[in-house]
Design an enzyme around this catalytic site. Sequence first.
Site, PDB file in Angstrom:
ATOM      1  N   MET A  65       0.848  -1.191   0.000  1.00 48.08           N
ATOM      2  CA  MET A  65       0.000   0.000   0.000  1.00 48.08           C
ATOM      3  C   MET A  65       0.885   1.242   0.000  1.00 48.08           C
ATOM      4  O   MET A  65       1.693   1.425   0.921  1.00 48.08           O
ATOM      5  CB  MET A  65      -0.898   0.005   1.239  1.00 48.08           C
ATOM      6  CG  MET A  65      -1.855  -1.176   1.319  1.00 48.08           C
ATOM      7  SD  MET A  65      -2.788  -1.206   2.872  1.00 48.08           S
ATOM      8  CE  MET A  65      -1.505  -1.792   3.994  1.00 48.08           C
TER       9      MET A  65
ATOM     10  N   PHE B 267       0.084   5.207   6.817  1.00 50.08           N
ATOM     11  CA  PHE B 267       1.027   5.537   5.741  1.00 50.08           C
ATOM     12  C   PHE B 267       1.580   4.272   5.072  1.00 50.08           C
ATOM     13  O   PHE B 267       1.056   3.184   5.271  1.00 50.08           O
ATOM     14  CB  PHE B 267       2.101   6.490   6.259  1.00 50.08           C
ATOM     15  CG  PHE B 267       1.510   7.661   6.993  1.00 50.08           C
ATOM     16  CD1 PHE B 267       0.570   8.475   6.383  1.00 50.08           C
ATOM     17  CD2 PHE B 267       1.841   7.928   8.308  1.00 50.08           C
ATOM     18  CE1 PHE B 267      -0.004   9.549   7.063  1.00 50.08           C
ATOM     19  CE2 PHE B 267       1.279   8.995   8.996  1.00 50.08           C
ATOM     20  CZ  PHE B 267       0.346   9.803   8.369  1.00 50.08           C
ATOM     21  N   GLY B 268       2.599   4.401   4.223  1.00 45.10           N
ATOM     22  CA  GLY B 268       3.037   3.300   3.362  1.00 45.10           C
ATOM     23  C   GLY B 268       3.306   2.017   4.130  1.00 45.10           C
ATOM     24  O   GLY B 268       3.995   2.034   5.148  1.00 45.10           O
ATOM     25  N   SER B 269       2.782   0.899   3.654  1.00 45.29           N
ATOM     26  CA  SER B 269       2.885  -0.345   4.416  1.00 45.29           C
ATOM     27  C   SER B 269       2.523  -1.529   3.522  1.00 45.29           C
ATOM     28  O   SER B 269       2.391  -1.396   2.316  1.00 45.29           O
ATOM     29  CB  SER B 269       1.967  -0.283   5.639  1.00 45.29           C
ATOM     30  OG  SER B 269       0.685   0.200   5.267  1.00 45.29           O
ATOM     31  N   ARG B 270       2.295  -2.690   4.157  1.00 43.01           N
ATOM     32  CA  ARG B 270       2.106  -3.925   3.405  1.00 43.01           C
ATOM     33  C   ARG B 270       1.276  -4.924   4.204  1.00 43.01           C
ATOM     34  O   ARG B 270       1.312  -4.937   5.441  1.00 43.01           O
ATOM     35  CB  ARG B 270       3.490  -4.494   3.094  1.00 43.01           C
ATOM     36  CG  ARG B 270       3.561  -5.892   2.559  1.00 43.01           C
ATOM     37  CD  ARG B 270       5.005  -6.182   2.209  1.00 43.01           C
ATOM     38  NE  ARG B 270       5.284  -7.573   1.984  1.00 43.01           N
ATOM     39  CZ  ARG B 270       6.482  -8.051   1.662  1.00 43.01           C
ATOM     40  NH1 ARG B 270       7.497  -7.229   1.533  1.00 43.01           N
ATOM     41  NH2 ARG B 270       6.658  -9.341   1.468  1.00 43.01           N
TER      42      ARG B 270
END
Length: 225
Positions: A94, A181-184
């Site tokens: 993401m 925020f940006g992650s997986r």
Amino acid sequence: MPPFTIRREGWPLIAVFGAATAVLFYLTQPAGWIGVILTTWCAWFFRDPDRVVIEGAELVISPADGRVLHLENVPPPAELDMGTDPMRRVSIFMNVFDCHVNRAPVAGTVVRTAYRPGAFFNASFDKASSLNERRAMSLEMADGKKIAVVQIAGLVARRILCWVKAGQDLDPGERFGMIRFGSRVDVYLPPSTRILVAPGQRSVAGETVIAEFDSNESDRAWRAV
């Protein structure tokens, strides 16, 4: 009615961005407009749209909006006590513009949740699955199948939220957490599962079918064009 609501977890941060924007406008108008853009982005980040969930006991639904990264056969996280036999792992990345609300990929009962501290490498790196901070959850389906869903922090992600506990029942597409925020998100599936997505493909949480249980067919063929 708006097309989406904003998660309550986002309002304090949106308020901080809004206050900073007011200060920036007081100092200089161009900087204030930059603050408006950032505040708007923050509100957009915490959006929580409704989704149309395709139901089927044999289907696995994407737990996250984002881009499919890797399809691998690896053991599940040790903290879930699911053994060391390889499972089929689908990893979804993401970015900071994706919706970060995570959804249950199947109907099942939460068997265990576990938090493990770690590093904050870029979540698109393969090593993020083993080295980054994460929160893992195992689910048992009505027919006894067990899967795992792992929320992984990224380079700028510093807060993993999981709203469910052991013993709780989840429906497919039901919201269970989010990551700031940006992650997986990684999904671990039984070896007999047929994967229906490909690396580079975009997925939508709660809507995209990423796999099918107990299929006699091979993984879906794919190619980049």
